[in-house]
Structures are given as C-alpha cells and as structure tokens.
Design an enzyme around this catalytic site. Structure first.
Site, mmCIF file in Angstrom:
data_model
loop_
_atom_site.group_PDB
_atom_site.id
_atom_site.type_symbol
_atom_site.label_atom_id
_atom_site.label_comp_id
_atom_site.label_asym_id
_atom_site.label_seq_id
_atom_site.Cartn_x
_atom_site.Cartn_y
_atom_site.Cartn_z
ATOM 1 N N THR A 194 0.834 -1.223 -0.033
ATOM 2 C CA THR A 194 0.137 -0.028 0.110
ATOM 3 C C THR A 194 0.938 1.174 -0.122
ATOM 4 O OG1 THR A 194 -0.238 0.150 2.402
ATOM 5 C CG2 THR A 194 -1.957 -1.263 1.421
ATOM 6 N N CYS A 195 0.401 2.190 -0.859
ATOM 7 C CA CYS A 195 1.382 3.372 -0.795
ATOM 8 C C CYS A 195 1.150 4.116 0.529
ATOM 9 C CB CYS A 195 0.865 4.314 -1.935
ATOM 10 S SG CYS A 195 1.237 6.061 -1.645
ATOM 11 N N VAL A 196 2.232 4.306 1.272
ATOM 12 C CA VAL A 196 2.169 4.876 2.784
ATOM 13 C C VAL A 196 1.399 6.009 2.902
ATOM 14 C CG1 VAL A 196 4.325 5.814 2.664
ATOM 15 C CG2 VAL A 196 3.574 5.008 4.824
#
Length: 131
Positions: A80-82
């Site tokens: 997941t894109c942080v």
C-alpha cells in the site's frame, strides 16, 4: 512462450467499484496461465484493500482474504502506498508507533511502501497493469 512478470496497480477500494475485484480476478488468471505476478501496488483509494477492519457480509466474497491467499500461495508482494494509506486511516504497526497511535489496522501480508517501489516495478516487470 516465456512467462511474463507483472505488477498490478489498484486504485479502487474493496467496495463501491469493481476495480479491486477485477484486479484480483486478473491476478488469478495471470498465475493460472503461468505468468509471474511479482507485486500489487495499492494506490489512492485502493489502499483501503489493505485494511484489516473490513467485514463483508457472510454471502459476499472476502476480497481481503483473497489477496492474502494470493500473497501466501504465490509470494506476491502486497504494497500500500504509505502516504495514501495514512491519509485514509490505513496504518501499519510501525507507522502507528511513529505517530503515537494506539492501534494499527494494516492487514497481514500487506506492507507499506513509497512510490519508489512502484517506480522500481515499472523498470523491472515486463508489464504493469492499472485497475
């Protein structure tokens, strides 16, 4: 024919659109055809796929468990894109600690990564498909 390597980019949440479900079905089809799915990068609202707090109805397919099974069975990285995740309340244990939060909700088999990870996949995989 030589198997191709793939990364999928998922922008849609588990519910409300078909993009995440279509990405999952595409991922399964790739593997069944002998191709290699290296990673799935969840971006924008797609990061909601990594939340452990979704509870689908008993008669609905549990997409979270589907992604987790895919990761376990085929060594697929679920990222997941942080930045997008933090904005949407999807928090890893490390990020919760760093930001002084009492709990975290990033599901098992999911990690948080930056856009650099997606850029690396663009360079390394034969194909990148966005949903």
């Amino acid at each position: 024919m030589k198997p191709l390597t793939y990364t999928l980019v998922v922008n849609g949440p588990q519910y409300g659109t078909q993009s995440a479900r279509n990405a999952y079905l595409f991922a399964k089809a790739l593997i069944e055809k002998g191709h290699i799915l290296k990673s799935v990068f969840f971006y924008q609202d797609g990061v909601l796929n990594g939340s452990s707090t979704h509870v689908p109805a008993n008669d609905e397919f549990n997409l979270l468990q589907g992604w987790q099974s895919l990761a376990q069975s085929h060594q697929v990285q679920l990222e997941t894109c942080v930045a997008a995740a933090l904005r949407r309340g999807v928090v890893s244990e490390q990020e919760a600690s760093q930001h002084g939060l009492a709990s975290h909700n990033l599901a098992a088999h999911f990690t948080q990564a930056g856009l650099g990870s997606l850029a690396q996949a663009l360079l390394e995989q034969d194909r990148v498909v966005q949903f």
